[in-house]
Design a protein around this motif. Structure first.
Motif, PDB file in Angstrom:
ATOM      1  N   LEU A 185       0.217  -6.992 -10.683  1.00 40.33           N
ATOM      2  CA  LEU A 185      -0.967  -6.142 -10.618  1.00 40.33           C
ATOM      3  C   LEU A 185      -1.134  -5.330 -11.903  1.00 40.33           C
ATOM      4  O   LEU A 185      -2.250  -5.181 -12.422  1.00 40.33           O
ATOM      5  CB  LEU A 185      -0.877  -5.209  -9.419  1.00 40.33           C
ATOM      6  CG  LEU A 185      -2.137  -4.391  -9.116  1.00 40.33           C
ATOM      7  CD1 LEU A 185      -3.281  -5.306  -8.692  1.00 40.33           C
ATOM      8  CD2 LEU A 185      -1.867  -3.361  -8.036  1.00 40.33           C
TER       9      LEU A 185
ATOM     10  N   GLY B  57       2.164   2.147  -3.360  1.00 39.65           N
ATOM     11  CA  GLY B  57       1.170   2.853  -4.159  1.00 39.65           C
ATOM     12  C   GLY B  57       1.012   4.304  -3.763  1.00 39.65           C
ATOM     13  O   GLY B  57       0.653   5.145  -4.593  1.00 39.65           O
TER      14      GLY B  57
ATOM     15  N   ARG C  25      -3.582  -9.686  -4.524  1.00 38.89           N
ATOM     16  CA  ARG C  25      -2.191 -10.074  -4.349  1.00 38.89           C
ATOM     17  C   ARG C  25      -1.889 -11.166  -5.377  1.00 38.89           C
ATOM     18  O   ARG C  25      -2.792 -11.854  -5.844  1.00 38.89           O
ATOM     19  CB  ARG C  25      -1.946 -10.619  -2.938  1.00 38.89           C
ATOM     20  CG  ARG C  25      -2.340  -9.665  -1.821  1.00 38.89           C
ATOM     21  CD  ARG C  25      -1.915 -10.214  -0.467  1.00 38.89           C
ATOM     22  NE  ARG C  25      -2.428  -9.414   0.635  1.00 38.89           N
ATOM     23  CZ  ARG C  25      -2.027  -9.543   1.894  1.00 38.89           C
ATOM     24  NH1 ARG C  25      -1.100 -10.465   2.201  1.00 38.89           N
ATOM     25  NH2 ARG C  25      -2.538  -8.799   2.849  1.00 38.89           N
TER      26      ARG C  25
ATOM     27  N   VAL D 104       0.839  -1.196   0.000  1.00 38.05           N
ATOM     28  CA  VAL D 104       0.000   0.000   0.000  1.00 38.05           C
ATOM     29  C   VAL D 104       0.877   1.250   0.000  1.00 38.05           C
ATOM     30  O   VAL D 104       0.614   2.215  -0.723  1.00 38.05           O
ATOM     31  CB  VAL D 104      -0.942  -0.008   1.222  1.00 38.05           C
ATOM     32  CG1 VAL D 104      -1.706   1.314   1.317  1.00 38.05           C
ATOM     33  CG2 VAL D 104      -1.917  -1.165   1.139  1.00 38.05           C
TER      34      VAL D 104
ATOM     35  N   TRP E 276       4.925  -7.999  -7.035  1.00 35.01           N
ATOM     36  CA  TRP E 276       3.505  -7.718  -6.838  1.00 35.01           C
ATOM     37  C   TRP E 276       3.036  -6.611  -7.775  1.00 35.01           C
ATOM     38  O   TRP E 276       1.964  -6.705  -8.380  1.00 35.01           O
ATOM     39  CB  TRP E 276       3.253  -7.288  -5.390  1.00 35.01           C
ATOM     40  CG  TRP E 276       3.308  -8.382  -4.387  1.00 35.01           C
ATOM     41  CD1 TRP E 276       4.079  -9.507  -4.419  1.00 35.01           C
ATOM     42  CD2 TRP E 276       2.555  -8.449  -3.171  1.00 35.01           C
ATOM     43  NE1 TRP E 276       3.867 -10.264  -3.308  1.00 35.01           N
ATOM     44  CE2 TRP E 276       2.940  -9.643  -2.521  1.00 35.01           C
ATOM     45  CE3 TRP E 276       1.631  -7.619  -2.575  1.00 35.01           C
ATOM     46  CZ2 TRP E 276       2.399 -10.017  -1.287  1.00 35.01           C
ATOM     47  CZ3 TRP E 276       1.087  -7.987  -1.350  1.00 35.01           C
ATOM     48  CH2 TRP E 276       1.467  -9.180  -0.720  1.00 35.01           C
TER      49      TRP E 276
ATOM     50  N   GLN F 107      -3.734  -0.189  -8.067  1.00 36.51           N
ATOM     51  CA  GLN F 107      -4.198  -0.845  -6.846  1.00 36.51           C
ATOM     52  C   GLN F 107      -5.688  -0.579  -6.613  1.00 36.51           C
ATOM     53  O   GLN F 107      -6.431  -1.480  -6.219  1.00 36.51           O
ATOM     54  CB  GLN F 107      -3.385  -0.355  -5.647  1.00 36.51           C
ATOM     55  CG  GLN F 107      -1.951  -0.842  -5.626  1.00 36.51           C
ATOM     56  CD  GLN F 107      -1.145  -0.213  -4.501  1.00 36.51           C
ATOM     57  OE1 GLN F 107      -1.463   0.882  -4.037  1.00 36.51           O
ATOM     58  NE2 GLN F 107      -0.099  -0.903  -4.062  1.00 36.51           N
TER      59      GLN F 107
END
Length: 328
Positions: free
Chosen positions: A282, A95, A112, A92, A278, A105
């Motif tokens: 994403l 981001g 995930r 987080v 990740w 996100q």
């Protein structure tokens, strides 16, 4: 009576997003609140089936398997498969450092990276699927599991687990698997029995050394060694700079001059650390959602120039990163 376990996610997690994502021989699904998993338990001696559900209290697994199944081992493996073995609050924060990543996100909240069940299963899939249609080979893998693995009744559906290495070595031929691929599958099974495909072993080696060791297994080249290491073990901070679809999405999301260099990608990804894997997953999964939303929201400035209003930071101003900001 099936045994159960609970995992309390650290940071955001959405099982619904993981179900819709699919991956690792699991077909994407929508409209279902149960993820069904059937796999060889780490150590590759036994198999288990797990029904996974999520509520406000956490992520809950109902385990189906033979008596004596190590529930702790199954819990740890499910946590790895769903990337629940990491604290996502750091992701987080990545981001927040990078507004473009933050917009991705928000497009897939709580997603995930879902992983292969294990390096063993990732390697077997690499051999099966090489230069073959994935859907066709998923069907072959399913038939192989039903014939020589274990089948579990999971929330109203029957799901087959891949044979354990000993069982796979006993299969001399199988419809849809040519003899040369069966020989390579046997090499994968032997490597698993020798401990060369244990997730903990590969994680301890680090990504580069792990990839090098995997390339020693017949049939595993650079592309698939990277796939096994990144998507079969749970490394969270490996950047796939040479992956074409990822690079194309990065170019579009960040308004970069094309073609973008590997050095530019590495510099741009600095704010993503220690979650570069990740971030890349994403972007592959949800980058097009952001681009579609931006296209829908675009309109024209008074001077006639197109104006983008997506990818805004906390101040509400447009914050795309351009190539000039990351060139050395």
């Amino acid at each position: 009576m099936p045994e159960t376990f609970t995992i309390v996610p650290r940071g955001p997690f959405s099982l619904a997003e993981a179900i819709a994502f699919g991956f690792g021989q699991r077909a994407a699904a929508t409209g279902d609140d149960v993820m069904r998993l059937a796999f060889c338990v780490d150590g590759y001696q036994h198999q288990a089936g797990v029904e996974v559900r999520q509520d406000e209290a956490g992520v809950h697994g109902t385990v189906h398997g033979p008596g004596g199944t190590d529930i702790g081992a199954v819990r740890r493996q499910v946590a790895r498969v769903l990337s629940l073995d990491h604290d996502a609050t750091g992701f987080v924060a990545a981001g927040e450092r990078d507004p473009v990543l933050g917009s991705v996100q928000r497009a897939a909240p709580g997603l995930r990276p879902p992983l292969f069940y294990s390096p063993y299963e990732a390697a077997a899939w690499a051999v099966l699927s090489m230069r073959r249609p994935p859907r066709q080979m998923m069907a072959v893998r399913d038939r192989l599991g039903r014939a020589h693995g274990a089948v579990f009744d999971l929330a109203g559906q029957r799901l087959a687990a891949l044979p354990a290495p000993a069982g796979l070595l006993a299969v001399t031929s199988f419809p849809g698997i040519p003899p040369d691929r069966m020989e390579r599958l046997h090499g994968i099974a032997r490597a698993a029995q020798e401990g060369r495909l244990d997730a903990s072993h590969l994680l301890a080696l680090g990504p580069e050394e792990a990839m090098a060791r995997l390339r020693e297994i017949p049939g595993i080249g650079p592309f698939y060694s990277a796939l096994i290491v990144i998507r079969g073990t749970g490394f969270a901070d490996v950047l796939p700079v040479g992956e074409p679809k990822f690079v194309t999405l990065v170019e579009r999301l960040y308004n970069l001059r094309m073609p973008v260099s590997n050095e530019e990608i590495r510099a741009l990804a600095e704010p993503w650390k220690p979650f570069r894997t990740w971030a890349a997953v994403l972007i592959r999964a949800a980058g097009r959602r952001v681009l579609s939303d931006e296209a829908a929201q675009s309109h024209t400035n008074p001077d006639g120039r197109p104006r983008r209003i997506g990818n805004t930071g906390a101040t509400g101003t447009v914050a795309p990163l351009r190539a000039e900001t990351v060139r050395s």
